[in-house]
Design a protein around this motif. Structure first.
Motif, PDB file in Angstrom:
ATOM      1  N   THR A   6      18.446 -20.786 -22.186  1.00  0.00           N
ATOM      2  CA  THR A   6      19.017 -19.815 -22.832  1.00  0.00           C
ATOM      3  C   THR A   6      20.016 -19.300 -23.550  1.00  0.00           C
ATOM      4  OG1 THR A   6      17.146 -18.842 -22.699  1.00  0.00           O
ATOM      5  CG2 THR A   6      18.543 -17.557 -23.933  1.00  0.00           C
ATOM      6  N   ALA A   7      21.092 -19.701 -24.186  1.00  0.00           N
ATOM      7  CA  ALA A   7      22.764 -19.343 -24.489  1.00  0.00           C
ATOM      8  C   ALA A   7      22.788 -18.634 -26.183  1.00  0.00           C
ATOM      9  CB  ALA A   7      23.304 -20.989 -24.537  1.00  0.00           C
ATOM     10  N   GLU A   8      23.969 -17.991 -24.818  1.00  0.00           N
ATOM     11  CA  GLU A   8      24.291 -16.877 -26.219  1.00  0.00           C
ATOM     12  C   GLU A   8      25.643 -17.086 -26.696  1.00  0.00           C
ATOM     13  OE1 GLU A   8      24.585 -12.955 -24.446  1.00  0.00           O
ATOM     14  OE2 GLU A   8      22.325 -13.207 -24.119  1.00  0.00           O
ATOM     15  N   LEU A   9      25.751 -17.388 -28.224  1.00  0.00           N
ATOM     16  CA  LEU A   9      27.421 -18.003 -28.625  1.00  0.00           C
ATOM     17  C   LEU A   9      27.157 -16.132 -29.845  1.00  0.00           C
ATOM     18  CD1 LEU A   9      25.658 -20.857 -30.655  1.00  0.00           C
ATOM     19  CD2 LEU A   9      27.027 -20.761 -28.204  1.00  0.00           C
ATOM     20  N   THR A  10      28.753 -16.000 -28.968  1.00  0.00           N
ATOM     21  CA  THR A  10      29.205 -14.574 -29.498  1.00  0.00           C
ATOM     22  C   THR A  10      30.781 -14.916 -30.419  1.00  0.00           C
ATOM     23  OG1 THR A  10      30.720 -14.910 -27.470  1.00  0.00           O
ATOM     24  CG2 THR A  10      28.583 -13.810 -26.960  1.00  0.00           C
ATOM     25  N   LEU A  11      30.728 -13.850 -31.437  1.00  0.00           N
ATOM     26  CA  LEU A  11      32.147 -13.845 -32.032  1.00  0.00           C
ATOM     27  C   LEU A  11      33.141 -13.619 -31.554  1.00  0.00           C
ATOM     28  CD1 LEU A  11      30.336 -11.897 -35.354  1.00  0.00           C
ATOM     29  CD2 LEU A  11      30.414 -13.927 -34.932  1.00  0.00           C
ATOM     30  N   PRO A  12      34.394 -14.030 -32.070  1.00  0.00           N
ATOM     31  CA  PRO A  12      35.427 -13.908 -31.726  1.00  0.00           C
ATOM     32  C   PRO A  12      36.048 -12.362 -31.743  1.00  0.00           C
ATOM     33  CG  PRO A  12      36.200 -15.282 -33.036  1.00  0.00           C
ATOM     34  CD  PRO A  12      34.664 -15.189 -33.378  1.00  0.00           C
ATOM     35  N   ILE A  87      29.526 -28.935 -29.959  1.00  0.00           N
ATOM     36  CA  ILE A  87      29.040 -27.911 -30.707  1.00  0.00           C
ATOM     37  C   ILE A  87      30.262 -27.474 -31.814  1.00  0.00           C
ATOM     38  CG2 ILE A  87      27.521 -27.632 -32.811  1.00  0.00           C
ATOM     39  CD1 ILE A  87      25.453 -28.217 -30.638  1.00  0.00           C
ATOM     40  N   LEU A  88      30.422 -25.842 -31.507  1.00  0.00           N
ATOM     41  CA  LEU A  88      31.508 -25.086 -31.694  1.00  0.00           C
ATOM     42  C   LEU A  88      32.809 -25.946 -31.597  1.00  0.00           C
ATOM     43  CD1 LEU A  88      30.435 -22.512 -29.581  1.00  0.00           C
ATOM     44  CD2 LEU A  88      30.351 -22.420 -31.180  1.00  0.00           C
ATOM     45  N   ASP A  96      35.964 -20.412 -33.868  1.00  0.00           N
ATOM     46  CA  ASP A  96      36.525 -19.523 -32.831  1.00  0.00           C
ATOM     47  C   ASP A  96      35.303 -18.799 -32.151  1.00  0.00           C
ATOM     48  OD1 ASP A  96      38.795 -20.158 -33.621  1.00  0.00           O
ATOM     49  OD2 ASP A  96      39.218 -18.921 -35.359  1.00  0.00           O
ATOM     50  N   TRP A  97      34.051 -19.051 -32.170  1.00  0.00           N
ATOM     51  CA  TRP A  97      32.729 -18.505 -31.450  1.00  0.00           C
ATOM     52  C   TRP A  97      33.230 -18.690 -29.826  1.00  0.00           C
ATOM     53  CZ3 TRP A  97      27.495 -18.385 -33.415  1.00  0.00           C
ATOM     54  CH2 TRP A  97      27.241 -17.987 -35.553  1.00  0.00           C
ATOM     55  N   GLN A  98      32.212 -18.397 -29.015  1.00  0.00           N
ATOM     56  CA  GLN A  98      32.316 -18.363 -27.465  1.00  0.00           C
ATOM     57  C   GLN A  98      30.741 -18.950 -26.640  1.00  0.00           C
ATOM     58  OE1 GLN A  98      34.474 -15.439 -26.496  1.00  0.00           O
ATOM     59  NE2 GLN A  98      36.710 -16.082 -27.061  1.00  0.00           N
ATOM     60  N   VAL A  99      31.088 -19.277 -25.857  1.00  0.00           N
ATOM     61  CA  VAL A  99      29.575 -19.312 -25.150  1.00  0.00           C
ATOM     62  C   VAL A  99      29.795 -18.611 -24.635  1.00  0.00           C
ATOM     63  CG1 VAL A  99      27.772 -21.087 -24.166  1.00  0.00           C
ATOM     64  CG2 VAL A  99      29.553 -22.075 -25.705  1.00  0.00           C
ATOM     65  N   GLY A 100      28.551 -17.809 -24.601  1.00  0.00           N
ATOM     66  CA  GLY A 100      28.745 -16.547 -22.886  1.00  0.00           C
ATOM     67  C   GLY A 100      27.502 -17.334 -22.399  1.00  0.00           C
ATOM     68  N   LYS A 101      26.095 -16.134 -22.113  1.00  0.00           N
ATOM     69  CA  LYS A 101      25.494 -17.202 -20.795  1.00  0.00           C
ATOM     70  C   LYS A 101      25.314 -17.583 -21.123  1.00  0.00           C
ATOM     71  CE  LYS A 101      22.077 -14.275 -20.897  1.00  0.00           C
ATOM     72  NZ  LYS A 101      20.682 -12.801 -20.680  1.00  0.00           N
ATOM     73  N   CYS A 102      24.705 -18.709 -20.344  1.00  0.00           N
ATOM     74  CA  CYS A 102      24.461 -19.969 -20.281  1.00  0.00           C
ATOM     75  C   CYS A 102      22.899 -20.628 -19.164  1.00  0.00           C
ATOM     76  CB  CYS A 102      24.732 -21.231 -21.271  1.00  0.00           C
ATOM     77  SG  CYS A 102      24.122 -22.690 -21.445  1.00  0.00           S
TER      78      CYS A 102
END
Length: 355
Positions: A6-12, A87-88, A96-102
């Protein structure tokens, strides 16, 4: 082995939330790329295979669930994170999105099933008496810390054992215990300080030999325990902090004094215990890995002499029994830099004028 990530992708930071149309567009872009992926190269060049995914896009970003096939948990998590970063980067509108918890996420039933084979089977049969979920949580935590050990690569722990996570876990254990030992040394100093305050001025100096329940100072050579006073403890805290901080930078700078060598030795012993007692790593693997590590991390091994039982009964005047001259020296001398080390490599607090 199959893992669910499970991964979180977050906005800048500071970006307005996505409206409904933007969420649909982001979902379409992410799905297109996720559908294309065949294999991903993770750590150590090991390939992982993602073969299914679920995607939920929200106003604040996205949550991605990936099913991947990988030889070990660390490869699954690091490979999945590398995939999402790629991918981003390749998707201009999401660059500009970021990978959070993965991280791997499983239910209790899935966890028991996943631990039936491969390296994790040894976790089940390790007999250390901890619940499977506690062992798995500890291993995951150490794996996440392993990337902070910048001073060494995995080869510093020798050839990879049968457990493919073992060397990652060893690296993480050093980082984790460095933090804990620093905190415990602070507690030792507080204990000595509080107990010393209760002394009359004409009483002898209070040392670790007079205290019960000290953490780190009682792991130092016992025969010198009456030398470990408050001043010694403060200096040893500095020496250990210097050594431990070097683990997170590159290149590695070996211990510059006997005290620093002792600090690294205590760290290794604590890391060994953590791996065997709480992360279910095979004791023989732990011994083998850290034998290689210590041979590469130390420039000298004089600290080992201090733990020899024969030193307790040796004649101080017999140079053959005490070739390093420890019996005629005070423990405070351990902070003096090795002759081949410049004082600039030693913390100023540890350098006496006479040194």
């Amino acid at each position: 082995m199959e893992y669910r990530i499970t991964a979180e992708l977050t906005l800048p930071v500071g970006t307005p939330g996505l409206d409904g149309l933007q969420q649909q567009g982001a979902a379409a872009l992410l799905s297109e790329w996720l559908d294309r992926v065949a294999t991903v190269e993770g750590p150590e060049g090991v390939e992982i295979t993602p073969y299914d995914h679920r995607l939920e896009v929200r106003s604040t970003g996205a949550v991605v669930e990936l099913l991947v096939d990988a030889p070990a948990l660390s490869f699954a998590e690091n490979g999945a994170e590398a995939l999402l970063h790629e991918i981003l980067e390749r998707t201009e509108l999401l660059a500009d999105w970021q990978v959070g918890k993965c991280e791997v996420t499983v239910s209790d039933a899935e966890l028991a099933e996943a631990l039936e084979g491969g390296a994790d089977e040894r976790v089940l049969s390790s007999g250390i008496g901890l619940p499977i979920e506690d062992i798995t949580a500890q291993r995951r935590r150490l794996l996440s810390l392993s990337s902070r050990l910048h001073a060494f690569d995995l080869d510093a722990f020798g050839p990879s054992p049968e457990d493919p996570d073992a060397r990652f876990l060893a690296a993480g254990a050093l980082v984790e215990r460095a933090s804990v030992l620093t905190e415990e040394l602070l507690m030792d100093i507080m204990t000595l300080d509080e107990e010393a305050d209760s002394l009359d001025k004409d009483e002898a100096n209070w040392t670790a030999d007079d205290s019960e329940g000290l953490f780190v100072l009682h792991d130092l050579p016992v025969r010198y325990r009456h030398h470990y006073d408050l001043g010694f403890a403060k200096k040893f805290l500095i020496a250990s902090a210097v050594v431990y901080s070097r683990l997170t930078s590159s290149p590695w700078v070996p211990p510059a004094s006997t005290a620093e060598s002792l600090a690294l030795h205590i760290l290794v012993e604590n890391a060994k215990d953590l791996l065997v007692s709480f992360a279910a790593v095979d004791p023989d693997d732990v011994t083998a890995m850290f034998a290689v590590f210590e041979s590469r991390a130390h420039s000298r091994h004089d600290h080992e002499w201090l733990y020899l039982e024969d030193l307790d009964t040796a004649d101080p005047d017999d140079s053959s029994a005490d070739p390093l001259g420890f019996l005629s020296r005070d423990a405070h001398s351990w902070f003096a830099p090795y002759p081949e080390v410049r004082n600039s490599a030693t913390h100023p607090y540890l350098i006496d004028d006479e040194d």
